[in-house]
Design a protein around this motif. Structure first.
Motif, PDB file in Angstrom:
ATOM      1  N   ALA A   1       0.823  -1.214   0.000  1.00 43.86           N
ATOM      2  CA  ALA A   1       0.000   0.000   0.000  1.00 43.86           C
ATOM      3  C   ALA A   1       0.861   1.270   0.000  1.00 43.86           C
ATOM      4  CB  ALA A   1      -0.967  -0.024   1.173  1.00 43.86           C
TER       5      ALA A   1
ATOM      6  N   MET B   1       2.777   1.662  -3.358  1.00 41.28           N
ATOM      7  CA  MET B   1       1.895   2.015  -4.480  1.00 41.28           C
ATOM      8  C   MET B   1       1.446   3.472  -4.383  1.00 41.28           C
ATOM      9  SD  MET B   1       1.346  -0.002  -6.849  1.00 41.28           S
ATOM     10  CE  MET B   1       2.646  -1.159  -7.045  1.00 41.28           C
ATOM     11  N   VAL B   2       1.082   3.879  -3.153  1.00 38.33           N
ATOM     12  CA  VAL B   2       0.638   5.264  -2.975  1.00 38.33           C
ATOM     13  C   VAL B   2       1.785   6.218  -3.293  1.00 38.33           C
ATOM     14  CG1 VAL B   2      -0.125   6.945  -1.273  1.00 38.33           C
ATOM     15  CG2 VAL B   2      -1.167   4.691  -1.340  1.00 38.33           C
TER      16      VAL B   2
ATOM     17  N   VAL C   1       4.362   5.681  -5.287  1.00 37.49           N
ATOM     18  CA  VAL C   1       4.587   5.706  -6.741  1.00 37.49           C
ATOM     19  C   VAL C   1       3.496   6.517  -7.428  1.00 37.49           C
ATOM     20  CG1 VAL C   1       4.639   4.296  -8.835  1.00 37.49           C
ATOM     21  CG2 VAL C   1       5.875   3.548  -6.811  1.00 37.49           C
ATOM     22  N   ALA C   2       2.246   6.315  -6.977  1.00 36.84           N
ATOM     23  CA  ALA C   2       1.124   7.017  -7.622  1.00 36.84           C
ATOM     24  C   ALA C   2       1.226   8.516  -7.415  1.00 36.84           C
ATOM     25  CB  ALA C   2      -0.198   6.494  -7.063  1.00 36.84           C
ATOM     26  N   LYS C   3       1.689   8.929  -6.218  1.00 33.14           N
ATOM     27  CA  LYS C   3       1.803  10.372  -5.931  1.00 33.14           C
ATOM     28  C   LYS C   3       2.851  11.017  -6.823  1.00 33.14           C
ATOM     29  CE  LYS C   3      -0.606  11.652  -2.059  1.00 33.14           C
ATOM     30  NZ  LYS C   3      -0.548  10.931  -0.791  1.00 33.14           N
ATOM     31  N   ARG C   4       3.891  10.258  -7.116  1.00 35.07           N
ATOM     32  CA  ARG C   4       5.002  10.838  -7.891  1.00 35.07           C
ATOM     33  C   ARG C   4       4.935  10.467  -9.362  1.00 35.07           C
ATOM     34  NH1 ARG C   4      10.640  10.022  -5.195  1.00 35.07           N
ATOM     35  NH2 ARG C   4      11.083  10.717  -7.303  1.00 35.07           N
ATOM     36  N   MET C   5       3.732  10.111  -9.806  1.00 37.99           N
ATOM     37  CA  MET C   5       3.565   9.738 -11.208  1.00 37.99           C
ATOM     38  C   MET C   5       3.944  10.883 -12.129  1.00 37.99           C
ATOM     39  SD  MET C   5       2.624   6.791 -12.018  1.00 37.99           S
ATOM     40  CE  MET C   5       1.419   6.303 -13.205  1.00 37.99           C
ATOM     41  N   GLN C   6       4.686  10.549 -13.155  1.00 40.65           N
ATOM     42  CA  GLN C   6       5.020  11.551 -14.160  1.00 40.65           C
ATOM     43  C   GLN C   6       4.725  10.966 -15.524  1.00 40.65           C
ATOM     44  OE1 GLN C   6       8.967  11.843 -12.939  1.00 40.65           O
ATOM     45  NE2 GLN C   6       8.668  13.656 -11.686  1.00 40.65           N
ATOM     46  N   VAL C   7       4.544  11.870 -16.475  1.00 39.33           N
ATOM     47  CA  VAL C   7       4.259  11.390 -17.832  1.00 39.33           C
ATOM     48  C   VAL C   7       5.467  10.639 -18.384  1.00 39.33           C
ATOM     49  CG1 VAL C   7       3.732  12.100 -20.178  1.00 39.33           C
ATOM     50  CG2 VAL C   7       2.565  13.178 -18.263  1.00 39.33           C
TER      51      VAL C   7
ATOM     52  N   PRO D   1       8.265   8.359 -17.320  1.00 32.69           N
ATOM     53  CA  PRO D   1       8.457   7.587 -16.094  1.00 32.69           C
ATOM     54  C   PRO D   1       9.918   7.471 -15.671  1.00 32.69           C
ATOM     55  CG  PRO D   1       8.023   6.140 -17.934  1.00 32.69           C
ATOM     56  CD  PRO D   1       7.967   7.518 -18.481  1.00 32.69           C
TER      57      PRO D   1
ATOM     58  N   GLN E   1       9.016   3.843 -11.366  1.00 25.68           N
ATOM     59  CA  GLN E   1       7.662   4.017 -11.892  1.00 25.68           C
ATOM     60  C   GLN E   1       7.449   3.120 -13.103  1.00 25.68           C
ATOM     61  OE1 GLN E   1       6.691   8.007 -13.083  1.00 25.68           O
ATOM     62  NE2 GLN E   1       4.910   7.260 -14.163  1.00 25.68           N
TER      63      GLN E   1
ATOM     64  N   THR F   1       6.588  -0.414 -11.929  1.00 21.88           N
ATOM     65  CA  THR F   1       5.223  -0.487 -11.406  1.00 21.88           C
ATOM     66  C   THR F   1       4.217  -0.334 -12.531  1.00 21.88           C
ATOM     67  OG1 THR F   1       6.200   0.846  -9.675  1.00 21.88           O
ATOM     68  CG2 THR F   1       3.900   0.273  -9.426  1.00 21.88           C
TER      69      THR F   1
ATOM     70  N   LEU G   1      -6.325  -3.284   1.049  1.00 23.64           N
ATOM     71  CA  LEU G   1      -5.488  -3.046  -0.124  1.00 23.64           C
ATOM     72  C   LEU G   1      -6.338  -2.601  -1.314  1.00 23.64           C
ATOM     73  CD1 LEU G   1      -2.562  -3.119  -0.974  1.00 23.64           C
ATOM     74  CD2 LEU G   1      -2.929  -5.400  -1.871  1.00 23.64           C
TER      75      LEU G   1
ATOM     76  N   VAL H   1      -7.208   1.047  -0.911  1.00 20.19           N
ATOM     77  CA  VAL H   1      -6.060   1.919  -1.218  1.00 20.19           C
ATOM     78  C   VAL H   1      -5.838   1.978  -2.727  1.00 20.19           C
ATOM     79  CG1 VAL H   1      -3.572   2.140  -1.008  1.00 20.19           C
ATOM     80  CG2 VAL H   1      -4.927   1.556   1.003  1.00 20.19           C
TER      81      VAL H   1
ATOM     82  N   ARG I   1      -4.804   7.671 -10.266  1.00 16.71           N
ATOM     83  CA  ARG I   1      -3.573   8.369 -10.665  1.00 16.71           C
ATOM     84  C   ARG I   1      -2.944   7.696 -11.891  1.00 16.71           C
ATOM     85  NH1 ARG I   1      -1.545  12.463 -11.067  1.00 16.71           N
ATOM     86  NH2 ARG I   1       0.587  12.067 -10.428  1.00 16.71           N
ATOM     87  N   PHE I   2      -2.929   6.359 -11.847  1.00 18.59           N
ATOM     88  CA  PHE I   2      -2.327   5.620 -12.961  1.00 18.59           C
ATOM     89  C   PHE I   2      -3.110   5.887 -14.249  1.00 18.59           C
ATOM     90  CE2 PHE I   2       0.910   2.306 -11.822  1.00 18.59           C
ATOM     91  CZ  PHE I   2       1.151   2.774 -10.553  1.00 18.59           C
TER      92      PHE I   2
ATOM     93  N   THR J   1      -2.393   9.395 -15.528  1.00 19.99           N
ATOM     94  CA  THR J   1      -1.100   9.459 -16.205  1.00 19.99           C
ATOM     95  C   THR J   1      -1.155   8.754 -17.542  1.00 19.99           C
ATOM     96  OG1 THR J   1      -0.152   9.288 -14.012  1.00 19.99           O
ATOM     97  CG2 THR J   1       1.358   9.125 -15.859  1.00 19.99           C
TER      98      THR J   1
ATOM     99  N   ARG K   1      -0.343  10.497 -20.911  1.00 20.00           N
ATOM    100  CA  ARG K   1       0.732  10.016 -21.788  1.00 20.00           C
ATOM    101  C   ARG K   1       0.196   9.752 -23.193  1.00 20.00           C
ATOM    102  NH1 ARG K   1       3.400   5.633 -19.131  1.00 20.00           N
ATOM    103  NH2 ARG K   1       4.068   7.361 -17.851  1.00 20.00           N
TER     104      ARG K   1
END
Lengths: 261, 198, 67
Positions: free
Chosen positions: A46, A49-50, A52-58, A60, A64, A67, B39, B42, B50-51, B54, B58
């Protein structure tokens, strides 16, 4: 079964008792080692994942990318291909959660010190399977109505006298075979793999420490080598079983949504 | 890590119904459900949106990039076409200029030739004219000379003075007109009888 | 020598699914070898067939523990 390679009381191979490891208490609600691992896996997955999701960038980064590769695999290769591009979106979180949970817990089998596959205890696969069971029935009944859901189990154009038989078989498939095999497949694979590893480890140790002559003691190296080889094989099995589980979940959902069986 | 495993295995175990590998222990079942639920919450609330976001971004970025690339390519193609058109135009112009120069050269040459021939014609004409004039002069001179000579000769032969101008002039005129009307070959024959006759 | 006859029974029962799984993957491999681009389409089908065949072995396993 006793193996006479040494003068002592002989070698006792691991049994199914290996998998029952209560840490606190005993009985039906004992706190066991796999429970601890399950909690640990959630506590690891958890936050990661959170994060990674918070720091998502176009564009990668490396972490990232890994994942996201996993996510895209579950999203596209499993969800989109099996359920169809129109309806797969609501099921992404379910499939992704299952995949991550199963994969991490399977990898616990070969991580030193943890070394126990959570899903070799039937309770955990059954828990996941209950969710899948509920999801595909509810989704199917919502789509076709309760009557329509059972009605479409029998394909059209079947001769009248054979309809009850087919209906019965389909009923068993939907309510017994699918959930039972889904849970058992995962459990049995992890169970057998771990048992194999334990046998090689214990056997090697026994031959090395209590072998009656030098030849037996040297031969323990073979056992340890197989332990290492099987460890790598178990990584493969861990991935494969996680994939098979989500693939079958997606297939069952797709089957319930489909117009014709 | 064989030792961790063996330690666990060798630990004395109470005989329990939960050692069965296919009997789900309720505790584990419940923990499994709760763990999956947490899980799932979350992942569904925080991770997948978020995924997906993105992912969409993209896709948009890649499509935008492709659009841009297509635009750039179209621009490059347009520039190339323009350049080629310009090149063709320049070539055509060069050809035209060359053609023009050639035709101009030819025209100049023709003009020169014409001029030269005109000059030649003019010179020839002038020469002709001069010759004619000289001949005319010579004829006139000759005429007066012949007249004088004839008169002299005649006066000498006749012995009579032909100094009377009027008569003299008349005779000469008649003689010459006879001479002119007659054939050049006959001039001599006519002249001779005339001279004889007179 | 002590042991459980159930385990021998399970070993015998696993032969059938083992052959089935082997056939399924043999067909999958030759299919991919003939047409590599069909891999993406064949893979889920092969895994599903594998899962169905394996179900028989799993029932055997359950019976080996229950009986």
């Amino acid at each position: 079964m006793r193996l006479r390679l040494a003068a002592g009381e002989g070698f006792s191979p691991p049994t199914t008792e290996f998998f029952w490891q209560p840490l606190v208490g005993d009985g039906a609600f004992a706190f066991t080692r796999p429970m601890l691992l399950m909690v640990l896996s959630v506590a690891v997955i958890a936050p990661v994942m959170v994060f990674v999701a918070k720091r998502m960038q176009v564009v990668p980064s490396k972490g990232q990318f890994l994942t996201e590769g996993t996510y895209n695999f579950v999203r596209n290769s499993v969800g989109k291909d099996m359920i169809g591009a129109k309806e797969f979106r609501p099921f992404i979180p379910l499939l992704f959660t299952q995949f991550l949970l199963i994969l991490v817990n399977n990898l616990f089998e070969i991580i030193p010190l943890l070394q126990f596959p959570t899903f070799s205890r039937i309770g955990f696969p059954v828990a996941l399977t209950l969710v899948v069971f509920a999801v595909y029935h509810v989704v199917g009944m919502r789509r076709h109505g309760v009557g329509g859901y059972f009605k479409r189990m029998v394909p059209p154009g079947v001769p009248g006298w054979i309809v009850p038989l087919i209906f019965f078989l389909e009923l068993i498939t939907y309510f017994v075979t699918r959930p039972v095999t889904l849970a058992l497949r995962l459990m049995a694979n992890m169970f057998a793999g771990t048992l194999l590893l334990v046998v090689f480890a214990l056997g090697g140790e026994y031959m090395l420490l209590e072998g009656s002559n030098l030849f037996v003691r040297v031969a323990s190296l073979g056992s340890f080598a197989l332990f290492v080889i099987m460890t790598f094989f178990e990584i493969l099995v861990g991935f494969l079983q996680a994939y098979v589980f989500v693939l079958l979940t997606a297939f069952y959902i797709a089957d319930s949504l489909a117009e014709e069986h | 890590m064989p030792n961790a495993l063996t330690a666990a295995v060798r630990a004395p175990e109470a005989e329990s119904v939960w050692t069965s590998p296919i009997l789900p222990q309720p505790g584990e079942l419940i923990v499994g459900l709760i763990a999956f639920g947490i899980l799932y919450w979350v992942i569904a609330k925080l991770v997948v949106p978020r995924f997906e976001e993105t992912y969409a971004q993209r896709t948009a970025a890649i499509e935008g990039g492709m659009e841009q690339a297509e635009k750039a390519q179209a621009e490059a193609e347009a520039a190339l076409r323009e350049y080629q058109a310009q090149l063709a135009e320049a070539r055509a112009e060069a050809g035209r200029i060359r053609e023009e120069a050639r035709s101009e050269g030819a025209a100049i040459l023709a003009e020169m030739r014409e001029k030269a021939s005109a000059d030649a014609a003019r010179i020839t004409e002038a020469a002709h004219k001069q010759i004619t004039a000289e001949r005319q002069q010579a004829v006139i001179q000759l005429r007066s000379e012949v007249g004088r000579l004839a008169t002299d000769l005649a006066s000498r032969i006749v012995g009579e003075s032909l100094q009377d101008d009027a008569r003299q002039q008349r005779v000469i005129e008649r003689f010459l007109s006879e001479l002119e009307t007659a054939d050049p070959n006959q001039v001599r024959t006519v002249a001779t009888p005339a001279t004889e006759g007179s | 020598m002590t042991g459980n006859l159930n385990v021998i029974g399970y070993g015998l029962a696993a032969i059938g699914p083992a052959i089935a799984v082997g056939l399924i993957f043999a067909a999958y491999i030759s299919g991919v070898a003939r047409q590599p681009e069909s891999r993406g389409m064949l893979q889920p089908i092969a895994i599903l067939g594998f899962a169905l065949a394996e179900a028989l072995a799993l029932f055997g396993l359950v019976l080996a523990f229950i009986l």
